[in-house]
Design a protein around this motif. Sequence first.
Motif, PDB file in Angstrom:
ATOM      1  N   ILE A  68      52.552  37.684 -38.098  1.00  0.00           N
ATOM      2  CA  ILE A  68      52.544  37.028 -39.413  1.00  0.00           C
ATOM      3  C   ILE A  68      52.730  38.048 -40.522  1.00  0.00           C
ATOM      4  CG2 ILE A  68      51.128  35.685 -41.001  1.00  0.00           C
ATOM      5  CD1 ILE A  68      49.796  34.394 -38.585  1.00  0.00           C
ATOM      6  N   GLN A  69      52.085  39.190 -40.428  1.00  0.00           N
ATOM      7  CA  GLN A  69      52.188  40.208 -41.477  1.00  0.00           C
ATOM      8  C   GLN A  69      53.601  40.727 -41.648  1.00  0.00           C
ATOM      9  OE1 GLN A  69      49.224  42.937 -40.005  1.00  0.00           O
ATOM     10  NE2 GLN A  69      47.642  42.173 -41.410  1.00  0.00           N
ATOM     11  N   HIS A  70      54.398  40.711 -40.583  1.00  0.00           N
ATOM     12  CA  HIS A  70      55.763  41.249 -40.667  1.00  0.00           C
ATOM     13  C   HIS A  70      56.830  40.168 -40.553  1.00  0.00           C
ATOM     14  CE1 HIS A  70      53.297  44.735 -39.483  1.00  0.00           C
ATOM     15  NE2 HIS A  70      54.151  45.422 -40.229  1.00  0.00           N
ATOM     16  N   GLY A  71      56.413  38.895 -40.580  1.00  0.00           N
ATOM     17  CA  GLY A  71      57.390  37.808 -40.534  1.00  0.00           C
ATOM     18  C   GLY A  71      58.190  37.770 -39.254  1.00  0.00           C
ATOM     19  N   ALA A  72      57.588  38.160 -38.136  1.00  0.00           N
ATOM     20  CA  ALA A  72      58.284  38.188 -36.851  1.00  0.00           C
ATOM     21  C   ALA A  72      57.969  36.918 -36.064  1.00  0.00           C
ATOM     22  CB  ALA A  72      57.852  39.415 -36.046  1.00  0.00           C
ATOM     23  N   ASP A  73      59.012  36.237 -35.626  1.00  0.00           N
ATOM     24  CA  ASP A  73      58.795  35.035 -34.819  1.00  0.00           C
ATOM     25  C   ASP A  73      58.136  35.399 -33.491  1.00  0.00           C
ATOM     26  OD1 ASP A  73      59.955  33.692 -36.844  1.00  0.00           O
ATOM     27  OD2 ASP A  73      61.636  32.877 -35.687  1.00  0.00           O
ATOM     28  N   LEU A  74      57.177  34.561 -33.075  1.00  0.00           N
ATOM     29  CA  LEU A  74      56.476  34.774 -31.809  1.00  0.00           C
ATOM     30  C   LEU A  74      57.211  34.074 -30.674  1.00  0.00           C
ATOM     31  CD1 LEU A  74      52.778  34.328 -32.941  1.00  0.00           C
ATOM     32  CD2 LEU A  74      53.652  36.294 -31.683  1.00  0.00           C
ATOM     33  N   VAL A  75      57.405  34.791 -29.563  1.00  0.00           N
ATOM     34  CA  VAL A  75      58.121  34.234 -28.416  1.00  0.00           C
ATOM     35  C   VAL A  75      57.255  34.379 -27.169  1.00  0.00           C
ATOM     36  CG1 VAL A  75      60.239  34.246 -27.059  1.00  0.00           C
ATOM     37  CG2 VAL A  75      60.297  34.944 -29.471  1.00  0.00           C
ATOM     38  N   PRO A 132      61.037  30.188 -29.687  1.00  0.00           N
ATOM     39  CA  PRO A 132      60.328  30.976 -30.701  1.00  0.00           C
ATOM     40  C   PRO A 132      59.465  30.097 -31.607  1.00  0.00           C
ATOM     41  CG  PRO A 132      62.622  30.719 -31.328  1.00  0.00           C
ATOM     42  CD  PRO A 132      62.493  30.141 -29.946  1.00  0.00           C
ATOM     43  N   ILE A 133      58.372  30.655 -32.047  1.00  0.00           N
ATOM     44  CA  ILE A 133      57.475  29.993 -33.000  1.00  0.00           C
ATOM     45  C   ILE A 133      57.659  30.680 -34.342  1.00  0.00           C
ATOM     46  CG2 ILE A 133      55.075  29.475 -33.564  1.00  0.00           C
ATOM     47  CD1 ILE A 133      54.580  29.681 -30.483  1.00  0.00           C
ATOM     48  N   HIS A 134      58.253  29.973 -35.253  1.00  0.00           N
ATOM     49  CA  HIS A 134      58.557  30.571 -36.558  1.00  0.00           C
ATOM     50  C   HIS A 134      57.271  30.747 -37.370  1.00  0.00           C
ATOM     51  CE1 HIS A 134      60.878  31.686 -40.051  1.00  0.00           C
ATOM     52  NE2 HIS A 134      60.229  30.776 -40.778  1.00  0.00           N
ATOM     53  N   VAL A 135      57.137  31.900 -37.992  1.00  0.00           N
ATOM     54  CA  VAL A 135      55.970  32.189 -38.828  1.00  0.00           C
ATOM     55  C   VAL A 135      56.446  32.564 -40.235  1.00  0.00           C
ATOM     56  CG1 VAL A 135      54.615  32.965 -36.847  1.00  0.00           C
ATOM     57  CG2 VAL A 135      55.899  34.636 -38.186  1.00  0.00           C
ATOM     58  N   THR A 136      55.583  32.311 -41.170  1.00  0.00           N
ATOM     59  CA  THR A 136      55.851  32.698 -42.554  1.00  0.00           C
ATOM     60  C   THR A 136      55.138  34.004 -42.857  1.00  0.00           C
ATOM     61  OG1 THR A 136      55.999  30.361 -43.189  1.00  0.00           O
ATOM     62  CG2 THR A 136      55.676  31.973 -44.958  1.00  0.00           C
ATOM     63  N   LYS A 137      55.885  34.947 -43.405  1.00  0.00           N
ATOM     64  CA  LYS A 137      55.320  36.269 -43.649  1.00  0.00           C
ATOM     65  C   LYS A 137      54.163  36.192 -44.645  1.00  0.00           C
ATOM     66  CE  LYS A 137      56.573  41.002 -44.893  1.00  0.00           C
ATOM     67  NZ  LYS A 137      57.681  41.913 -45.283  1.00  0.00           N
ATOM     68  N   VAL A 156      48.603  29.305 -35.748  1.00  0.00           N
ATOM     69  CA  VAL A 156      49.776  29.821 -35.035  1.00  0.00           C
ATOM     70  C   VAL A 156      49.452  30.008 -33.556  1.00  0.00           C
ATOM     71  CG1 VAL A 156      51.387  31.755 -34.844  1.00  0.00           C
ATOM     72  CG2 VAL A 156      50.707  30.914 -37.104  1.00  0.00           C
ATOM     73  N   GLN A 157      48.236  30.448 -33.264  1.00  0.00           N
ATOM     74  CA  GLN A 157      47.838  30.629 -31.868  1.00  0.00           C
ATOM     75  C   GLN A 157      47.890  29.301 -31.102  1.00  0.00           C
ATOM     76  OE1 GLN A 157      43.695  30.951 -30.778  1.00  0.00           O
ATOM     77  NE2 GLN A 157      44.099  32.801 -29.572  1.00  0.00           N
ATOM     78  N   LYS A 158      47.492  28.226 -31.767  1.00  0.00           N
ATOM     79  CA  LYS A 158      47.524  26.918 -31.124  1.00  0.00           C
ATOM     80  C   LYS A 158      48.954  26.540 -30.734  1.00  0.00           C
ATOM     81  CE  LYS A 158      46.301  22.057 -31.841  1.00  0.00           C
ATOM     82  NZ  LYS A 158      45.743  21.066 -32.790  1.00  0.00           N
ATOM     83  N   LEU A 159      49.900  26.774 -31.635  1.00  0.00           N
ATOM     84  CA  LEU A 159      51.311  26.497 -31.323  1.00  0.00           C
ATOM     85  C   LEU A 159      51.805  27.393 -30.194  1.00  0.00           C
ATOM     86  CD1 LEU A 159      52.709  26.176 -34.977  1.00  0.00           C
ATOM     87  CD2 LEU A 159      52.120  24.319 -33.390  1.00  0.00           C
ATOM     88  N   TYR A 160      51.354  28.628 -30.195  1.00  0.00           N
ATOM     89  CA  TYR A 160      51.758  29.594 -29.171  1.00  0.00           C
ATOM     90  C   TYR A 160      51.276  29.130 -27.791  1.00  0.00           C
ATOM     91  CZ  TYR A 160      52.213  34.138 -26.823  1.00  0.00           C
ATOM     92  OH  TYR A 160      52.536  35.150 -25.951  1.00  0.00           O
TER      93      TYR A 160
END
Length: 422
Positions: free
Chosen positions: A301-308, A374-379, A391-395
Amino acid sequence: MISDYVLPAATTFYPNQPVPDPTTLIPPPRAAAPAPHRMASSPRQHHTHTSCTPSSLLSSRLARLAAPSMNPIQTALKPMHAALSPLPHLGLAIEFAPAHIPRKRRLQTAAVAIWALMMPITFAVFFFLCSIPILWPLILLYLIWAYLDPAPERGGRPTRWVRELTFWRYFAAYYPVSLRKEQDLPPDRPYLFGYHPHGIIGMGAITNFATESTGFSSAFPGLNPHLLTLASNFNMPLYRDIILALGICSVSKRSCASILERGNGMSCVIVVGGAAESLNARPGTNDLTLMRRLGFIKVAIQHGADLVPVFSFGENDIYHQMPNEKGTTVYTLQKKFQNVFGFTLPLFHGRGVFNYNFGLMPHRRSIVSVIGRPIHVTKNDKPTKEEVQAVQKLYIEELLRIWNKYKDTFARQRTRELSIID
């Protein structure tokens, strides 16, 4: 007595030959001895004279020889048979590999064995070089440079030709390891891959993300993956340079930030479960240590990186592990070791180079790594705990979707369902 009987002249004993039945032994011809003068009035002598016929004498001697406690041949060969039966107390008979095996399979086994021994090999080479006095100045300079080298925290030194060596294709084909993607990942943003499960060593993570043996760059063009590992691995001379050439870096916040801040297409790969999860790695099971692992999500989240999410079917099946349930002495010692050194040592076993069921090499069992959506996150430089948990729940939902979709294809031998235990 055993000396009263002889074996045929052509008889030869070998360690694995069964002991002959004493009743088959052949008595040698004996000359008849003249009967001594006896008093007819003695009851004992009279009894001996009437009962010691040749057939009864032979029967009594053979009966004594048939008793196990009276057979010196069996007594002598018993330790030898025990020595030739490996690990009898475990009920384990070693299954040796056949003499004639295709050359390709031998090369695959050799590649896995070399990588498994890479640490001791590099240590041996380093100490051999240290034994040459003329090299001491260069070795001193190397150690100073390695100590000051920032590469483990700054993206490593990935070298494409090292990642593309034929050696790694044999390594991947041994299990075999394969890659399956759910959808394309455009290189217009950074990514953070979460790898599950950890397994004993994480062979699928090394094969898919530290080499090109399964075609990661072809499947996801424009992405530059960096597998992250413990910083202590970079304290080992020569070995550190090999893993740096594979693009492997230190698993720290500073290292993640350095990689993700380089721009679009940069990606980190974290084996999320870590040492704690490796203690639960057993064939047929998938127990994930995930609920309290929020750090990698916060970094993304801090770096706006999508989680995969990445789930590797078969990662836990390549090794067996000794029983170490919570509360046992083995588990307590492993946890104390982890608290002191930052990692633990699972008591595992697999196969050997020349046998199939005893040794420290992994078994030949398929590993299929499914790279999810991928799970899109907002920076957000300072995400709240609620945001991280959302975000963890979506992951976790995506991870469970992968499991439910492919479990009947790639996890047919499972003993229980996927479980998130911590």
